[in-house]
Design an enzyme around this catalytic site. Structure first.
Site, PDB file in Angstrom:
ATOM      1  CB  CYS A  99      15.378  53.236  53.343  1.00 37.13           C
ATOM      2  SG  CYS A  99      14.758  54.841  52.790  1.00 37.13           S
ATOM      3  CG  ASP A 131      57.681  40.801  38.831  1.00 40.34           C
ATOM      4  OD1 ASP A 131      58.333  40.930  37.792  1.00 40.34           O
ATOM      5  OD2 ASP A 131      58.186  40.898  39.964  1.00 40.34           O
TER       6      ASP A 131
END
Length: 760
Positions: free
Chosen positions: A17, A447
């Site tokens: 766990c 860009d």
């Protein structure tokens, strides 16, 4: 010189766990020399950054063992494919063993349950000796604990020795308490009867809980295996052999030999035939073909290849045969880099996971405290004859239903599936943090050159005066430009070659710096260049030609003037053209509620032209590469979460400044290093895919955490018996075990829904 920091990946064994992962992480972090340790419960891996002068793999392994867990051994210098194959074999063995234990537990539980139910029938118990029945149940339950559930008790004991608690602690304490109570009731029933207590036995509860927990483990392991499907798919793409040309003294022309992929070396000449996979990365030396690169880039259209073009391992040769010179092998290939990037991303931790980690760290001790409180309250308030049995049953139910498996799986499983799915679509996500940040993006800064546009000049217009034959003229111009190294000349040559025709020869070539070029073709002087070149050569330009030139210049295009035999005859318009997919992708980003901004170093006229073509309303022109990062900061100062999209080279400062950097440009090494997300295709649709995938993955994580938290918030009080005073409802430990298994499987199943992601 030894590096200041090294990174080691350990395969952890024995974790059950998130609390286990936390315990291993704490132990590693406390080790001298360790800079950072991350343990992923879903992948069962620990990634550790450490100083080699102070720590070593051996000390890291000792720290894991000291925490009560193991480290799987693996041979050094193994490839990603070999590591994955070995991991798959180990998981397959573990899965078979787990199913065997589950099968035994179910078989015995199916015997124990009906025998236990005999005790509910007074008429039947009048004929059966309860003493004999209890001992029969005891003998049937012992294998369930000793064989089927042994791992829970060993893990809980190791945790106890190292002052840690995990999911196995809850299971071991709960089932162990029920079993020990039943054992005492079987061996010394008089101890209970003399005190007015009923000597009930809970062998059926113990066996059934272990069987149900094992069922959850089987389903969980099966689902966790499916979360790595994308990784296995990537690794399965690699060719197993290569056809290498070997040159010997007896065979100077070279002989084609099939060799295992591991024996291919840089510099080898490899032959690829139609229908075969490219063995590794290289450059084509001879031949032409079309390659399917979808498995690496997500690009659906085949890509033509010829001499000088790069090819990548695992891509599929569709048509012709060709040879290529090997430039990269093994871990240096593009496929290996992609696999490593996906592995790193799957092992990373998203900021949203911190809440689950903090809760997991204190969860198990808190649950044990609540269970003890439940036991005490029921023992104090229940009727004397049933108080011990009721207190024990509710104590066990609280421990079992609160197992935090679902909490530990909520985030990493979604990240594993999401990053794997991204790789399938040509979107490489460096880490979970980039994935989570992409979810919050409100502005995308693009860009222009190489991102919105193709990044190279292309002929957009070929205009001639009336009476000129455009075909021969284009070929004559190309004959001149073929001798030039200027990018505009290369664009003209590509345009002419695409239209075929006879290729005349050019003689007497001369380049005129800053103006153009001249040569003789078919006995006539040919000039190609700007307006100054024609003026210097005394060539007259007709008004119609000048008017057309002004029109092209108004469209932000570069104009080449053409003259033959001293007469201006035509124009060529050249521009960095917009990609076919850019406008649609930008529209999709805007539909997602994201502001799209363009930035370019070009002049304002060119910027306005491109922005208008793709539907961008806000743009910045004449911006130097160094100033792009400042523009990102300006947008961030306005309260926006900014994603910067660039080619990963001159845009590196802006990519680093942005909340999320997305490098577009076929996955170059520089792009991968500069950005949090790399788009394998030179296509803005990858930006849409990355953001949409991020949003869906984070939604899935939040759903998982909601399921896990709500399950425990509602389940624990019900198991403790808060509904009993009002409705007479108690949750049996067996139902609690079933609910606990169901919660883990539901979280995994919800994560696996990401496998159907397809944002088009």
């Amino acid at each position: 010189m030894e590096p200041a920091t090294k990174t080691e990946t350990l395969d952890i064994e024995g974790m059950s766990c998130a609390a286990c992962a936390s315990a291993v992480e704490k132990s590693l972090s406390r080790t001298p020399g360790v800079r950072r340790a991350l343990v992923n419960f879903a992948t069962e891996k620990a990634t550790v950054d450490y100083a080699p002068a102070q720590a070593s793999p051996a000390t890291l392994k000792a720290a894991v063992i000291n925490a009560g867990y193991g480290v799987a051994e693996r041979a050094p210098d193994t490839s990603a494919a070999e590591r994955s194959a070995e991991t798959d074999r180990q998981k397959a063995r573990a899965y078979r063993q787990l199913k065997r234990r589950f099968g035994v537990a179910v078989g015995l539980a199916l015997l124990i349950m009906p025998l236990s139910m005999l005790m509910l029938w007074p008429a039947m118990m009048a004929r059966v000796d309860a003493w004999w029945l209890n001992y029969a149940l005891l003998l049937l339950t012992l294998p369930v604990l000793g064989y089927c559930g042994r791992a829970f008790y060993v893990s809980a004991w190791n945790g106890f020795r190292h002052r840690a608690a995990n999911m196995d602690t809850l299971i071991a304490v709960g089932t162990g308490a029920a079993f020990l109570y039943s054992l005492a009731a079987t061996v010394v029933p008089g101890f209970f009867t003399r005190r007015g207590l009923v000597p009930d036995v809970y062998y059926d509860t113990t066996a059934t809980i272990i069987a149900l927990v094992l069922l959850g483990k089987v389903l969980e392991l099966r689902a966790k295996t499916q979360t790595s499907a994308a990784m296995r798919s990537l690794l399965g793409l690699q060719a197993k052999t290569a056809r290498v040309v070997r040159f010997t003294a007896s065979d100077p022309d070279g002989a084609e030999v099939d060799v295992p992929i591991g024996q291919v070396q840089v510099g080898d000449l490899v032959v690829v035939r139609p229908g075969e996979k490219v063995a590794t990365d290289g450059l084509v030396t001879e031949g032409r073909s079309v390659l399917d690169e979808a498995m690496l880039t997500g690009e659906s259209l085949p890509v033509p290849k010829q001499a000088g073009d790069p090819v990548f391992g695992a891509t599929l040769n569709k048509t012709g045969s060709f040879r290529f010179r090997v430039t990269k092998v093994g871990a240096d290939t593009l496929l290996a880099q992609i696999v490593q990037l996906v592995e790193d991303a799957q092992g990373s931790r998203a900021p949203v996971q911190r809440l689950a980690d903090r809760v997991s760290a204190i969860f198990v001790p808190t649950v044990v405290g609540l269970a003890l409180l439940t036991f005490g309250l029921w023992f104090a308030l229940a009727p004397a004859e049933t108080r011990l049995s009721l207190a024990l049953a509710n104590f066990v139910a609280v421990l079992i239903i609160a197992c935090p498996c679902a909490l530990g799986l909520a985030t990493p499983t979604a990240i594993m599936v999401g990053t794997g799915k991204g790789a399938e679509h040509g979107v490489l996500i460096r880490n979970a943090e980039a994935l989570e940040k992409a979810y919050r993006v409100t502005a995308v800064l693009l860009d222009k050159t190489g991102t919105i546009t193709r990044g190279e000049p292309a002929v957009t217009d070929f205009w001639t005066l009336p009476g000129q034959d455009s075909g021969p003229l284009l070929q004559a111009v190309a004959a001149v430009e073929r001798h030039s190294e200027h990018p505009l000349a290369a664009a003209v040559v590509r345009h002419a070659e695409a239209r075929g025709g006879v290729r005349p020869a050019a003689t007497g070539f001369r380049a005129v710096a800053g103006k153009g070029a001249a040569a003789t073709v078919n006995g006539q002087a040919v000039l190609v260049g700007n307006r100054r070149l024609l003026a210097d050569e005394g060539v007259y330009s007709a008004p119609a030609l000048l008017a057309q030139a002004d029109q092209l210049l108004g469209q932000a295009k570069t104009v080449l003037y053409l003259a033959v035999a001293g007469q201006a005859v035509g124009l060529i318009g050249v521009a960095d053209t917009v990609r076919e997919t850019s406008a649609a992708a930008i529209g999709r980003l805007q539909a997602l509620g994201i502001e799209v901004v363009m930035v370019t170093g070009d002049n304002a006229a060119t910027a306005a032209q491109v922005a208008g073509q793709v539907g961008i309303r806000r743009y910045f022109a004449e911006v130097l590469p160094a100033d792009k990062a400042a523009l990102v900061r300006e947008l961030q100062a306005g309260g926006r979460t900014v994603a910067m999209v660039g080619d990963g080279i001159n845009d590196a400062p802006a990519l680093a400044q942005a909340d999320v950097g997305l490098a577009i440009g076929a996955g170059t090494d520089v792009a991968m290093a500069a950005a949090g997300i790399t788009l394998m295709r030179s296509d803005l649709n990858g930006v849409v895919t990355a953001i949409a995938l991020s949003r869906q993955t984070i939604r899935t994580i939040r759903q998982n955490l909601f399921f896990a938290f709500v399950y425990n918030i509602l389940g624990i009080p019900v198991a403790a018996g808060v509904l009993y005073p009002f409705f007479g409802i108690l949750l049996s430990p067996m139902l609690a075990a079933g609910a606990m298994a169901l919660s883990s499987v539901s979280v995994l199943t919800n994560s696996l829904r990401l496998r159907s992601f397809d944002h088009r």
